[in-house]
Design an enzyme around this catalytic site. Structure first.
Site, PDB file in Angstrom:
ATOM      1  N   ASP A 117      -1.560  -4.437   0.183  1.00  0.00           N
ATOM      2  CA  ASP A 117      -1.537  -5.527   1.182  1.00  0.00           C
ATOM      3  C   ASP A 117      -2.252  -6.820   0.793  1.00  0.00           C
ATOM      4  O   ASP A 117      -3.016  -7.376   1.596  1.00  0.00           O
ATOM      5  CB  ASP A 117      -2.126  -5.025   2.509  1.00  0.00           C
TER       6      ASP A 117
ATOM      7  N   ASP B 125       2.431  -4.957   4.297  1.00  0.00           N
ATOM      8  CA  ASP B 125       2.465  -4.739   5.741  1.00  0.00           C
ATOM      9  C   ASP B 125       3.608  -5.600   6.285  1.00  0.00           C
ATOM     10  O   ASP B 125       3.704  -6.784   5.952  1.00  0.00           O
ATOM     11  CB  ASP B 125       1.107  -5.200   6.313  1.00  0.00           C
TER      12      ASP B 125
ATOM     13  N   HIS C 136       5.680  -6.077   9.784  1.00  0.00           N
ATOM     14  CA  HIS C 136       5.889  -5.726  11.194  1.00  0.00           C
ATOM     15  C   HIS C 136       6.990  -6.551  11.856  1.00  0.00           C
ATOM     16  O   HIS C 136       7.077  -7.763  11.634  1.00  0.00           O
ATOM     17  CB  HIS C 136       4.607  -5.967  11.996  1.00  0.00           C
TER      18      HIS C 136
ATOM     19  N   HIS D 180       5.264  -5.832  17.650  1.00  0.00           N
ATOM     20  CA  HIS D 180       4.840  -4.522  17.129  1.00  0.00           C
ATOM     21  C   HIS D 180       3.745  -3.920  18.017  1.00  0.00           C
ATOM     22  O   HIS D 180       2.903  -4.644  18.566  1.00  0.00           O
ATOM     23  CB  HIS D 180       4.323  -4.683  15.691  1.00  0.00           C
TER      24      HIS D 180
ATOM     25  N   LYS E  32       5.621  -1.282   4.887  1.00  0.00           N
ATOM     26  CA  LYS E  32       5.149  -0.297   5.873  1.00  0.00           C
ATOM     27  C   LYS E  32       4.855  -0.983   7.195  1.00  0.00           C
ATOM     28  O   LYS E  32       4.602  -2.184   7.240  1.00  0.00           O
ATOM     29  CB  LYS E  32       3.934   0.452   5.342  1.00  0.00           C
TER      30      LYS E  32
ATOM     31  N   CYS F  39      -6.321   0.145   5.415  1.00  0.00           N
ATOM     32  CA  CYS F  39      -5.173   0.555   4.601  1.00  0.00           C
ATOM     33  C   CYS F  39      -5.569   1.165   3.264  1.00  0.00           C
ATOM     34  O   CYS F  39      -4.920   2.094   2.783  1.00  0.00           O
ATOM     35  CB  CYS F  39      -4.214  -0.618   4.432  1.00  0.00           C
TER      36      CYS F  39
HETATM   37 ZN   LIG Z   1      -0.498  -4.352  10.195  1.00  0.00          ZN
END
Ligand SMILES: [Zn+2]
Length: 209
Positions: free
Chosen positions: A8, A46, A48, A52, A106, A151
């Site tokens: 990330d 990441d 989304h 989310h 993800k 993460c």
């Molecule tokens: Zn996130």
């Protein structure tokens, strides 16, 4: 065989971003130096959708950093971040991302957050990364990136759970640190068998592998 997992390194997690990790960009030069030493390089992102379930804005009356109970357990609520297709979700421009062979996105399922590169936060939905790495003969992971206490931690713990040897590169991670969560994360990782290493010791380690 070793793999480098870069977690990330996105604009929203770096200074000026929506969910900035303090000094998050200071680790990028360290990562750029390491990346060419690995045969397998994975970047996580990441990613989304709007609205989310991990966003405080999706839950009326809730503020960022409060928690909420979702079907799979307690979830920290975050400011809106890393929304698909926005510049906040892009990799930081200083990151040497060309060396990345797999970009693993993800958190794209609206109702489940995903801190770990291996399992979403329900701890049962897999991302497929374990199979990808095992198919390529990888048995040892070197993990870096953002954020140490979320993460990175979950990716390291799940890496152990999946049977990999896991190193977290101490000078190539940075944390959000809510109520000493960075110290707690190191404790939890070490108790699970995750090893700490500094970047300058990696060349030696790889030479021995
Ligand atoms: Zn996130």
């Amino acid at each position: 065989m070793n793999a480098f997992i870069i977690v990330d390194i996105q604009n929203d997690f770096c200074p000026g971003g929506a969910l900035a990790v303090h000094d998050g960009d200071r680790i990028i030069p360290v990562i750029n130096k390491l990346v060419l030493q690995f045969d397998t390089v994975v970047l996580t992102q990441d990613w989304h959708p709007d609205g989310h379930s991990s966003f405080a804005s999706s839950h009326p009356g809730k503020q960022p950093y409060e928690t909420i109970e979702l079907s799979y357990g307690t979830q920290v609520l975050w400011p809106d971040h890393c929304v698909q297709g926005t510049s906040g979700a892009d990799f930081h421009p200083d990151l040497e991302q060309q060396a990345g062979q797999l970009i693993l996105r993800k958190g794209f399922r609206k109702g489940i957050d995903s801190y770990s590169a291996f399992y979403e936060n329900d701890q049962t939905t897999v991302t497929g990364l374990s199979g990808y790495l095992k198919n390529r003969g990888v048995d040892t992971l070197y993990i870096c990136g953002l954020a140490t206490d979320f993460c990175v931690k979950w990716s390291a713990l799940d890496g152990i759970k999946e049977g990999f040897s896991v190193y977290v590169v101490e000078d190539a991670v940075a944390g959000i640190d809510l109520n000493d969560s960075v110290a707690a994360a190191w404790k939890e990782m070490e108790a699970a068998g995750v090893q700490r290493i500094i970047s300058t010791d990696i060349a030696l380690k790889s030479a021995l592998a």
